[in-house]
Design an enzyme around this catalytic site. Structure first.
Site, PDB file in Angstrom:
ATOM      1  CD  GLU A   1      81.547  17.789  59.600  1.00 62.22           C
ATOM      2  OE1 GLU A   1      81.443  17.618  58.374  1.00 62.22           O
ATOM      3  OE2 GLU A   1      81.367  18.899  60.143  1.00 62.22           O
TER       4      GLU A   1
ATOM      5  CG  ASN B   1      82.494  26.910  63.063  1.00 63.79           C
ATOM      6  OD1 ASN B   1      83.539  27.072  63.679  1.00 63.79           O
ATOM      7  ND2 ASN B   1      82.324  27.371  61.817  1.00 63.79           N
TER       8      ASN B   1
ATOM      9  CG  ASP C   1      83.526  30.858  61.929  1.00 64.76           C
ATOM     10  OD1 ASP C   1      82.942  30.784  60.830  1.00 64.76           O
ATOM     11  OD2 ASP C   1      84.382  30.046  62.320  1.00 64.76           O
TER      12      ASP C   1
ATOM     13  CG  ASP D   1      78.457  21.529  60.779  1.00 71.46           C
ATOM     14  OD1 ASP D   1      78.485  20.619  59.931  1.00 71.46           O
ATOM     15  OD2 ASP D   1      78.724  22.718  60.509  1.00 71.46           O
TER      16      ASP D   1
END
Length: 555
Positions: free
Chosen positions: A287, A149, A214, A244
């Site tokens: 996640e 990410n 990001d 993640d």
């Protein structure tokens, strides 16, 4: 990666709610077959596997510098699984999840500066290869945290991107001429934190903080680089990735456009297809810290890919909350109702990932104030549920939080012994041990038949010895409305049936009758005080002590 604000408040709210619920519920009669969760589809090795989450920095130091490392972890593999199914001295887990091991400037590693190198304090690429080889030799798989990410702001990609608007990697991150003023998306009531950050006269997006910009997954070159890195690590022996912050991958605007976007789901399908093409049995674990309907969508479609064409395993945060709150309140009703919600939202045949706590949460031993009966029940519940349970290192000995209210206190060194250094290091540990190490350590509990560690071992080996407990479907007997003292269900695969009864209350209960056909009963695990099953085929009954568990194979 947890949201930096709000989740500590979530934990506090959970503890407060549990504290208010102190009255034991009445026993509700079971309603047979109200909910059935189908057995997982496909033949992936991870169906029913038990994963063990390791923070390498805190697990075992091999060189006395106070920092856990890969050689230290290798030296402890026999504790986790010695490769011999006939022995019961090992814990008996099937797979390891390593929190970030790539090069990073931080203690936690969630801000990567080089996706191809190992964190120098942890060891070398050769150490990583040896870990994979030694784990595989024992029958264990290894998955690693793949944090895509965002990167570190010190990553050469970002340094180049930030250098100039004309940089070749400018679009590897999101840049704006002015601040769009988006706030963190997880909960506006908790967060008024900006997500755009200034650098060299322009603004870049970083949902967690300025040190973690990001990556821009809408840029084809970034997507291809991420897939290349996945291929690299799969070729180096890892068996999959924990992904993640998977909800926050591609943004389309502020607010609702910052999570769970259609573009995010499309990328995960693209990435999953690539991973399957490289290593068909590799696993991806998402996640997605959200509510059940949102989590369910991350499995994708099961029409062509058994188990889903997106992320084949997703952490079940809502179920974790219900289990912990239910045990604290002595009421299994909320857990049963969550199973109903899962059945109504999850695609049939997908692999759930139940767990108690992880590295972002207040440890379960702290949430339960060290109550061994609650900790024992929690272990029994998570290890009898469908799916692939995840255990957080130290949970098996009752490791609690450290003394501070920070993430480091959720990730303290593993207590192997009660001695100075805790068997973790001969030097000074990178962070202080949690309190209670005199009894919450492996050496002490290994020698005690009634210890929490012994209980985990017995439950894990019972699960390993039963295909129904590992991969069977689940038919729930507990009502999905109202309070209930017991969580009861039958797990079934082929001709094997396993009846499971958990007593969430603080008083003995008589549970049943349970509609399970059969005449012969074989106990797989029963707590002291659990009575023999009586009543016969289709009407089994038992008496279970406070926070006790009974598990039987019915033939």
């Amino acid at each position: 990666m947890r949201p930096l604000r709000g989740l500590s408040l979530f934990s506090a709210a959970l503890l407060s709610a549990c504290a208010r619920s102190s009255t034991p519920p009445t026993v509700s009669p079971p309603t047979p077959g109200t909910v059935t969760l189908a057995a997982p589809a496909g033949d992936g090795w991870y169906r029913g596997a038990v994963f063990y989450e390791v923070f390498v920095r805190s697990f075992q130091d091999s060189n006395g510098d106070g920092v856990g490392d890969l050689p230290g972890l290798i030296s402890r593999l026999d504790y986790l699984n010695d490769g011999n199914p006939a022995t019961t001295d090992d814990l008996g887990v099937d797979a390891l999840w390593l929190m970030p091991v790539f090069a990073s400037p931080s203690y936690h590693g969630y801000d990567v500066v080089d996706y191809e190198r190992i964190q120098p304090a942890y060891g070398t690429l050769e150490d990583m290869q040896k870990l994979c080889d030694e784990a595989h030799r024992r029958g264990m798989r290894v998955i690693v945290d793949f944090v895509i990410n965002h990167s570190s702001s010190a990553h050469p990609w970002f340094v180049e991107s930030a250098a100039s608007p004309q940089s070749a990697k400018r679009d590897w991150y999101q840049w704006r001429a002015n601040n769009p003023a988006w706030k963190q998306p997880w909960d506006p009531a908790f967060s008024q934190t900006d997500t755009w950050h200034e650098r060299n006269g322009a603004w870049y997006y970083g949902v967690f903080w300025s040190g973690m910009p990001d990556l821009n997954m809408q840029t084809v070159a970034v997507r291809e680089e991420v897939k290349r890195l996945a291929t690299l690590w799969l070729s180096r022996g890892v068996d999959g990735f924990r992904l993640d912050a998977a909800r926050y991958l591609i943004e389309t605007g502020g607010g609702v456009g910052q999570s769970d976007t259609a573009e995010t789901h499309a990328f995960w399908k693209e990435f999953a297809a690539h991973v399957r093409s490289v290593k068909p049995d590799a696993v991806l674990v998402g996640e997605n810290w959200s509510e059940t309907p949102s989590v369910a969508k991350y499995y994708g479609s099961t029409a062509l890919v058994p188990g889903g064409d997106e992320l084949p395993i997703n952490f079940n945060f809502p179920l974790s909350e219900r289990v912990l709150a239910g045990i604290n309140a002595g009421n299994a009703g909320g857990v049963a109702s969550k199973f109903l919600e899962m059945r109504n939202n999850y695609p049939a045949g997908v692999v759930d990932a139940p767990f108690l706590t992880n590295h972002d949460m207040v440890r379960v031993a702290t949430q339960f104030s060290g109550d061994t009966s609650k900790l024992g029940l929690a272990a029994a519940v998570v290890l009898t549920l469908p799916g692939a349970p995840f255990l957080y290192y130290g949970e098996e000995v009752g490791l609690g939080n450290g003394g501070a209210n920070n993430d480091e206190s959720k990730r303290t060194p593993m207590p192997w012994t009660a001695a100075t250094g805790g068997g973790f290091t001969t030097g000074t540990p990178w962070y202080g041990f949690s309190s209670g190490r005199e009894t919450a350590n492996v050496e002490t509990q290994k020698a005690a038949p009634g210890s929490l560690l012994s209980r985990y071992k017995a439950l894990l080996h019972a699960r390993q010895g039963s295909e129904a407990l590992r991969t069977g479907d689940m038919r729930l007997f507990t009502p999905t409305t109202g309070p209930s003292a017991t969580l009861a269900f039958v797990r079934t695969v082929d001709d094997e049936q396993v009846l499971v009864v958990h007593n969430f209350s603080n008083a003995q209960v008589t549970a049943g009758p349970f509609d399970v056909e059969g005449t012969a009963v074989e106990p797989l695990f029963t707590d002291t005080g659990v009575s023999t099953l009586t009543g016969g085929s289709g009407a089994w009954k038992t008496t279970v002590p406070a926070r006790g568990t009974g598990i039987w194979r019915v033939q």
